[in-house]
Design a protein around this motif. Structure first.
Motif, PDB file in Angstrom:
ATOM      1  N   VAL A  90       0.828  -1.206   0.000  1.00  0.00           N
ATOM      2  CA  VAL A  90       0.000   0.000   0.000  1.00  0.00           C
ATOM      3  C   VAL A  90       0.868   1.265   0.000  1.00  0.00           C
ATOM      4  O   VAL A  90       0.520   2.257  -0.639  1.00  0.00           O
ATOM      5  N   ARG A  91       2.010   1.195   0.689  1.00  0.00           N
ATOM      6  CA  ARG A  91       2.972   2.303   0.643  1.00  0.00           C
ATOM      7  C   ARG A  91       4.344   1.753   0.286  1.00  0.00           C
ATOM      8  O   ARG A  91       4.649   0.600   0.604  1.00  0.00           O
ATOM      9  N   TYR A 204      -4.923   7.480  -5.356  1.00  0.00           N
ATOM     10  CA  TYR A 204      -3.602   7.220  -4.770  1.00  0.00           C
ATOM     11  C   TYR A 204      -3.367   5.737  -4.505  1.00  0.00           C
ATOM     12  O   TYR A 204      -2.255   5.336  -4.171  1.00  0.00           O
ATOM     13  N   GLN A 306      -9.156  10.648   4.826  1.00  0.00           N
ATOM     14  CA  GLN A 306      -8.087  10.837   3.822  1.00  0.00           C
ATOM     15  C   GLN A 306      -7.685  12.295   3.666  1.00  0.00           C
ATOM     16  O   GLN A 306      -6.510  12.623   3.747  1.00  0.00           O
ATOM     17  N   ASP A 344      -8.405   7.291   8.870  1.00  0.00           N
ATOM     18  CA  ASP A 344      -7.112   7.308   8.168  1.00  0.00           C
ATOM     19  C   ASP A 344      -6.995   8.655   7.456  1.00  0.00           C
ATOM     20  O   ASP A 344      -7.965   9.113   6.851  1.00  0.00           O
ATOM     21  N   ILE A 346      -4.291  10.977   4.852  1.00  0.00           N
ATOM     22  CA  ILE A 346      -3.062  11.045   4.052  1.00  0.00           C
ATOM     23  C   ILE A 346      -2.602  12.501   3.988  1.00  0.00           C
ATOM     24  O   ILE A 346      -3.405  13.388   3.671  1.00  0.00           O
ATOM     25  N   PHE A 375      -0.842   9.030   7.486  1.00  0.00           N
ATOM     26  CA  PHE A 375       0.137   8.510   6.533  1.00  0.00           C
ATOM     27  C   PHE A 375       0.708   9.626   5.686  1.00  0.00           C
ATOM     28  O   PHE A 375      -0.016  10.553   5.297  1.00  0.00           O
ATOM     29  N   ILE A 376       1.978   9.488   5.384  1.00  0.00           N
ATOM     30  CA  ILE A 376       2.582  10.381   4.396  1.00  0.00           C
ATOM     31  C   ILE A 376       2.266   9.805   3.024  1.00  0.00           C
ATOM     32  O   ILE A 376       2.420   8.583   2.815  1.00  0.00           O
ATOM     33  N   TYR A 377       1.796  10.635   2.121  1.00  0.00           N
ATOM     34  CA  TYR A 377       1.449  10.171   0.781  1.00  0.00           C
ATOM     35  C   TYR A 377       2.633   9.440   0.149  1.00  0.00           C
ATOM     36  O   TYR A 377       3.764   9.901   0.178  1.00  0.00           O
ATOM     37  N   SER A 378       2.344   8.274  -0.394  1.00  0.00           N
ATOM     38  CA  SER A 378       3.382   7.476  -1.040  1.00  0.00           C
ATOM     39  C   SER A 378       2.967   7.246  -2.491  1.00  0.00           C
ATOM     40  O   SER A 378       1.850   6.822  -2.769  1.00  0.00           O
ATOM     41  N   ARG A 380       2.476   5.528  -5.767  1.00  0.00           N
ATOM     42  CA  ARG A 380       2.431   4.140  -6.202  1.00  0.00           C
ATOM     43  C   ARG A 380       2.327   4.082  -7.723  1.00  0.00           C
ATOM     44  O   ARG A 380       1.327   4.527  -8.303  1.00  0.00           O
TER      45      ARG A 380
HETATM   46  N1  5AD Z   1       0.011   6.735   0.309  1.00  0.00           N
HETATM   47  C1  5AD Z   1      -0.251   6.911   1.627  1.00  0.00           C
HETATM   48  N2  5AD Z   1      -1.251   6.296   2.251  1.00  0.00           N
HETATM   49  C2  5AD Z   1      -2.044   5.450   1.539  1.00  0.00           C
HETATM   50  N3  5AD Z   1      -3.109   4.715   1.892  1.00  0.00           N
HETATM   51  C3  5AD Z   1      -3.527   4.035   0.807  1.00  0.00           C
HETATM   52  N4  5AD Z   1      -2.751   4.332  -0.251  1.00  0.00           N
HETATM   53  C4  5AD Z   1      -1.807   5.220   0.172  1.00  0.00           C
HETATM   54  C5  5AD Z   1      -0.739   5.903  -0.450  1.00  0.00           C
HETATM   55  N5  5AD Z   1      -0.468   5.749  -1.741  1.00  0.00           N
HETATM   56  C6  5AD Z   1      -3.682   4.735   3.234  1.00  0.00           C
HETATM   57  C7  5AD Z   1      -5.136   5.223   3.212  1.00  0.00           C
HETATM   58  C8  5AD Z   1      -5.911   3.972   3.498  1.00  0.00           C
HETATM   59  C9  5AD Z   1      -4.950   3.200   4.370  1.00  0.00           C
HETATM   60  C10 5AD Z   1      -5.228   1.757   4.501  1.00  0.00           C
HETATM   61  O1  5AD Z   1      -3.696   3.420   3.763  1.00  0.00           O
HETATM   62  O2  5AD Z   1      -5.300   6.164   4.234  1.00  0.00           O
HETATM   63  O3  5AD Z   1      -7.144   4.224   4.150  1.00  0.00           O
END
Ligand code: 5AD
Ligand code: SF4
Length: 479
Positions: A90-91, A204, A306, A344, A346, A375-378, A380
């Protein structure tokens, strides 16, 4: 024909497939005996799970098959003859962790000639990962993906009887193969898949690409599984799906998630029902009503936000706005006043400005979550967001992330403190790792409490007074 309806023919194929896999378990057993003779001792296995509860449940299925064959489970991978990593993607850092661990495992394998290494799960669904493994990680013995996990016994047999790297990854599947062996981590609680895959394509997220299209299990299969679990001592189930609120779509029988919950509630002996994850766009009034009157459903909703910026939510393809999200939270709180809401978030989605981030902080300040995963945006590869312009610089993201974390932690503490002194029902789960006289349990809202009590209470739900709040957990005593 819809993508998710199983026809009678498909049901038959799924049933025959389960039978085939049991035949492979028998073949593996014979091979296992030969391998044990050659080694002069029992052979051990170790499963490491990365990622979410869905993966944790899959790992129990892998362990169930290895156990049925005769392998003995061990705590540490260095003591194992068969190591399997059930991966997450996922990240990006989830992938990096796996490569790091493989480096370590390569050295362990040099010392144990019987050792086999298998990789499965979401990361294996990415073609570039499999290419890399084939090229630079030749010591890996078996690679398979999320769609053919039901073939594990068959693939294991191929691997046991060959010295070559076995690779079998499918792009997608419609099949749901039921009733293969499972070894539960806990005797008293269990995850239960109610659906697989995801159709939402948040821009994302890689999950829809690696877990495939949404498929719901039939209600009667779910009920039968829970009844079997309850007969075997389970009192709490966690219903699992990427988007449980759209459960039932595509099934021959018309059924909603709320209706499924009502049926599960009727199962005698089952005491607690949890579920995750709820997409805000699909959370129905019926679900809120069912939760409000239920005696068994935990008063806890995980409702991923998000982002709090309507602009960013649109780019994320989330199908709700800041205002509609907040209205939903109000509606839930009105109907279920003591509900715990978690989320959650991002930080640093492409194009996120300080103003967008302030919208997120505003929602967090309004909702005051019980807890939040931040979470820090990753980025993909293969997702639409990866191609978006204005990727946010790392230092800006880090600064926003720290501010958000401080705020969600403050709210978490406030929620926890509010329960100090009250009596709550606690499911006693595990002996405390650090203090032998304590048993660790969980409240309805998933918070952790440590209680001076006998280990005989593990698996039981009892009232506990939350004597002292220690920030994110409590010290309690039997009430
Ligand atoms: N970058 C960061 N966080 C992510 N999530 C999903 N994809 C990404 C990404 N590309 C997070 C979302 C989701 C959780 C399971 O993981 O917040 O709800
Ligand atoms: Fe990913 Fe969105 Fe599906 Fe969740 S709902 S798994 S975030 S695509």
């Amino acid at each position: 024909m819809s993508n998710t309806v199983n026809t009678i023919d498909e049901d038959l194929v799924a049933e025959q497939e389960a039978k085939r896999q049991y035949e492979f378990i028998e073949l593996c057993k014979e091979q296992y005996k030969k391998d044990v003779e050659a080694a002069g001792r029992d052979l051990k296995f170790h499963v490491t799970t990365f990622g979410c509860q869905m993966n944790a449940r899959d790992s129990e299925k892998l362990a169930g098959i290895l156990d049925a064959i005769g392998y003995v489970e061990v705590e540490e991978e260095k003591d194992a003859d068969f190591v399997i990593y059930n991966t997450c993607t996922v990240r990006e850092n989830a992938n990096n962790k796996v490569y790091g661990r493989l480096g370590y495992l390569q050295n362990v394998k040099k010392k144990n000639p019987h050792m086999k290494i298998a990789l499965c799960g979401c990361m294996m669904q990415e073609p570039q990962v499999v290419e890399k493994l084939k090229k630079s990680y030749r010591f890996v013995d078996l690679v398979f993906g999320t769609h053919n996990i039901f073939k594990f016994a068959e693939l294991l047999y191929q691997s046991m009887t060959s010295n070559k790297m076995v690779v079998d990854v499918w792009e997608d599947t419609k099949q749901i193969v039921e009733n293969l062996p499972v070894e539960r981590k806990y005797s008293f609680k269990s995850g239960v898949n109610i659906m697989f895959g995801c159709n939402n394509f948040c821009s994302y997220c890689i999950v829809p690409y690696v877990r495939g299209r949404e498929r719901s299990r039939k209600p009667e299969e779910i009920i039968a599984e829970i009844e079997r679990l309850v007969a075997d001592g389970v009192i709490e189930v966690m219903l699992l799906g990427q988007n449980v609120n759209s459960y039932g779509k595509g099934l021959a029988e018309e059924i909603s998630f709320a209706q499924l919950l009502e049926r599960i509630e009727k199962i005698e002996g089952l005491e607690r029902i949890r579920f995750m994850t709820s997409h805000p766009k699909d959370l129905s009034d019926d679900l809120i009503a069912v939760m409000a009157k239920s005696k068994k459903i935990c008063k806890h909703i995980h409702l991923p936000l998000q982002s709090g910026s309507t602009e960013i939510l649109k780019k994320m393809n989330r199908h709700y706005t800041k205002e509609s999200y907040l209205a939903l939270v109000s509606k839930i709180r009105e109907a279920i006043p003591d509900v715990a809401i978690t989320t959650d978030i991002i930080v640093g989605f492409p194009g996120e400005t300080e103003e967008d981030f302030q919208e997120t902080m505003d929602v967090v300040n309004t909702v005051k979550y019980d807890s939040a995963f931040t979470f820090i945006y990753s980025k993909r590869t293969g997702t639409p967001a990866a191609k978006m312009e204005n990727q946010v610089p790392e230092d800006v993201i880090k600064d926003r992330f720290d501010r958000l974390l401080a705020l969600v932690q403050q709210h978490g503490r406030e929620h926890a403190e509010a329960l100090e002194g009250t009596v709550q029902n606690v499911l006693f789960e595990t002996p405390n790792e650090h203090d032998d006289s304590l048993v660790t349990g969980r409240l309805d809202n998933s918070s952790v409490v440590h209680v001076k009590a006998s280990k005989d209470l593990i698996g039981k739900i009892l009232p506990v007074r939350l004597v002292e709040c220690k920030g994110f957990y409590y010290m309690g005593e039997l009430a």
